[in-house]
Design a protein around this motif. Structure first.
Motif, PDB file in Angstrom:
ATOM      1  N   ASP A   1       0.803  -1.254  -0.123  1.00 21.70           N
ATOM      2  CA  ASP A   1       0.043   0.053   0.044  1.00 21.70           C
ATOM      3  C   ASP A   1       0.825   1.129   0.018  1.00 21.70           C
ATOM      4  OD1 ASP A   1      -2.408  -1.380   0.222  1.00 21.70           O
ATOM      5  OD2 ASP A   1      -2.019  -1.892   2.217  1.00 21.70           O
ATOM      6  N   VAL A   2       0.473   2.193  -0.798  1.00 13.79           N
ATOM      7  CA  VAL A   2       1.232   3.621  -0.933  1.00 13.79           C
ATOM      8  C   VAL A   2       0.733   4.242   0.229  1.00 13.79           C
ATOM      9  CG1 VAL A   2       1.320   3.577  -3.561  1.00 13.79           C
ATOM     10  CG2 VAL A   2      -0.469   4.615  -2.207  1.00 13.79           C
ATOM     11  N   ILE A   3       1.763   5.341   0.316  1.00 11.35           N
ATOM     12  CA  ILE A   3       1.736   6.476   1.581  1.00 11.35           C
ATOM     13  C   ILE A   3       0.415   7.102   1.392  1.00 11.35           C
ATOM     14  CG2 ILE A   3       2.846   8.322   2.638  1.00 11.35           C
ATOM     15  CD1 ILE A   3       5.450   7.197   1.624  1.00 11.35           C
ATOM     16  N   SER A   4      -0.143   7.468   0.369  1.00 13.64           N
ATOM     17  CA  SER A   4      -1.088   8.454   0.009  1.00 13.64           C
ATOM     18  C   SER A   4      -2.380   7.731   0.709  1.00 13.64           C
ATOM     19  CB  SER A   4      -1.296   8.833  -1.534  1.00 13.64           C
ATOM     20  OG  SER A   4       0.053   9.242  -1.802  1.00 13.64           O
ATOM     21  N   ALA A   5      -2.513   6.339   0.821  1.00 10.71           N
ATOM     22  CA  ALA A   5      -3.518   5.633   1.239  1.00 10.71           C
ATOM     23  C   ALA A   5      -4.054   6.200   2.537  1.00 10.71           C
ATOM     24  CB  ALA A   5      -3.633   4.215   1.115  1.00 10.71           C
ATOM     25  N   LEU A   6      -2.907   6.678   3.563  1.00 12.59           N
ATOM     26  CA  LEU A   6      -3.143   7.094   4.945  1.00 12.59           C
ATOM     27  C   LEU A   6      -4.030   8.583   4.743  1.00 12.59           C
ATOM     28  CD1 LEU A   6       0.197   5.783   6.366  1.00 12.59           C
ATOM     29  CD2 LEU A   6      -1.831   4.553   6.595  1.00 12.59           C
ATOM     30  N   GLY A   7      -3.931   9.195   3.987  1.00 15.96           N
ATOM     31  CA  GLY A   7      -4.502  10.406   3.761  1.00 15.96           C
ATOM     32  C   GLY A   7      -5.862  10.701   3.083  1.00 15.96           C
ATOM     33  N   ALA A   8      -6.222   9.209   2.536  1.00 16.27           N
ATOM     34  CA  ALA A   8      -7.504   9.300   1.852  1.00 16.27           C
ATOM     35  C   ALA A   8      -8.788   9.057   2.871  1.00 16.27           C
ATOM     36  CB  ALA A   8      -7.471   7.785   1.091  1.00 16.27           C
ATOM     37  N   SER A   9      -9.614   9.237   2.188  1.00 17.84           N
ATOM     38  CA  SER A   9     -11.099   9.340   2.954  1.00 17.84           C
ATOM     39  C   SER A   9     -11.461   8.488   3.947  1.00 17.84           C
ATOM     40  CB  SER A   9     -12.348   9.698   2.215  1.00 17.84           C
ATOM     41  OG  SER A   9     -12.649   8.879   1.297  1.00 17.84           O
ATOM     42  N   ASP A  10     -11.087   7.204   3.724  1.00 10.69           N
ATOM     43  CA  ASP A  10     -11.158   6.195   4.431  1.00 10.69           C
ATOM     44  C   ASP A  10     -10.199   5.674   5.484  1.00 10.69           C
ATOM     45  OD1 ASP A  10      -9.175   5.286   2.667  1.00 10.69           O
ATOM     46  OD2 ASP A  10     -10.057   3.431   2.256  1.00 10.69           O
TER      47      ASP A  10
END
Length: 276
Positions: free
Chosen positions: A38-47
Motif C-alpha cells: 500500500d502506498v503512503i497516500s492511502a493513509l491520507g485518503a477519506s477511508d
C-alpha cells in the motif's frame, strides 16, 4: 548567523515527524495495511481514520523542507548551493500538493505533487551532497548515496517497476531518503559549527589558512637567512685565509721552497737541499 544555523538545523531534523505521523496513521487504519503493498497516500485518503493528521503532516513537511533550505543556504558551499533551495523547493511544493489534494480528492494534482516531491527530492539530495562535501566528506558521501537511491527508485515508481519491493515499498524507498538525509545534514552542520570546524561564515577556515601561510612564510625567511649567512661566511673565509698576499710566495709549495733544516736526511723521498 549561529541562530540561523541552529534554527535551520532544527527545521530539517523535524522532518522526521513524517515517520512518527505515518506510524500513528497506520496504527489507526481501519483495514489491513501493508507498507510493501500500500502506498503512503492511502493513509491520507477519506477511508483513513487519521487522514487529517496525515495530510497535515504533508503540509508541515513542505514548510520544514523549504524553511530549512533557506535558513541553511549560507552554510552550503560551491555552485551547487544555489540549486539546492530550488530543487528542494520543488520537493516542498510537491508534498504540499499531496497534503492539500488527497488521492481520492483531486487525483491529478495529487499525482503531480507526488512526482514533484520524488523528482525534486532525489535530485535535490544529489546536489546537496556536493554543497556539503567541502565541510564533511563523510556527510557528502552519505547524502549522495541516499540521493542515488531516491533517484533510482523514483525511476522505478514512474516506470511501474515495482514487482521486487512492491508498490508501497518502492514508493517508500524513493520518498524516505529525503527526510533522512535532511535530518542528518542539519544535525551534522550544527555539530560541525559548534566544534568550530565549519563556521557558516568560513572565518575558522580562513584563520587556519592564514596561520598555515604565515608558517610557510616564516620557514622560507629562515631558509633564506641561513643561505645568506652561509654565503657570507664563505666569502669571508676566502678573503682572509685562503688567498696569499700579492707579491709573495707561499712557503711549502714546492721543493725549491724547502729550508735545509726542514729536510729529513733519513727520508729517501725528501727533496735535495738547495744551495743558497
Amino acid at each position: 548567523m549561529p541562530n540561523r544555523l541552529r534554527w535551520g538545523a532544527l527545521t530539517w531534523v523535524l522532518t522526521l515527524q513524517f515517520f512518527v505521523v505515518e506510524a500513528v496513521a497506520q496504527a489507526r487504519y481501519a483495514g489491513p495495511y501493508s507498507r510493501v503493498d500500500d502506498v503512503i497516500s492511502a493513509l491520507g485518503a477519506s477511508d483513513s481514520p487519521a487522514r487529517q493528521l496525515m495530510n497535515a503532516s504533508f503540509v508541515v513537511q513542505a514548510a520544514l523542507i523549504l524553511g530549512g533550505a533557506l535558513l541553511l543556504r549560507p552554510a552550503l558551499r560551491g555552485s551547487a548551493s544555489r540549486a539546492v533551495p530550488v530543487l528542494l523547493g520543488v520537493a516542498a511544493l510537491g508534498v504540499l500538493l499531496v497534503g492539500v489534494f488527497p488521492t481520492d480528492g483531486n487525483g491529478t494534482l495529487h499525482a503531480i505533487g507526488a512526482v514533484l516531491y520524488l523528482v525534486g527530492g532525489g535530485l535535490g539530495l544529489v546536489t546537496l551532497a556536493y554543497a556539503v562535501r567541502p565541510r564533511s566528506e563523510a556527510l557528502g558521501t552519505t547524502v549522495v548515496l541516499l540521493g542515488m537511491v531516491a533517484v533510482a527508485t523514483t525511476i522505478f515508481v514512474l516506470t511501474g517497476v515495482t514487482g521486487f519491493l512492491g508498490e508501497g515499498g518502492t514508493e517508500r524507498a524513493a520518498a524516505y531518503p529525503l527526510p533522512l538525509a535532511l535530518a542528518l545534514t542539519g544535525g551534522t552542520l550544527w555539530w560541525l559549527a559548534r566544534r568550530g570546524d565549519a563556521a557558516p561564515d568560513g572565518s575558522v577556515l580562513r584563520r587556519e589558512r592564514a596561520r598555515e601561510q604565515a608558517r610557510r612564510s616564516e620557514e622560507a625567511r629562515a631558509r633564506d637567512a641561513a643561505l645568506e649567512a652561509a654565503a657570507g661566511r664563505g666569502a669571508t673565509a676566502s678573503r682572509t685565509g685562503h688567498t696569499a698576499p700579492a707579491g709573495t710566495r707561499a712557503r711549502g709549495t714546492g721543493p725549491e721552497d724547502a729550508e735545509p733544516g726542514d729536510v729529513d736526511p733519513e727520508d729517501p723521498w725528501a727533496p735535495a737541499p738547495q744551495g743558497r
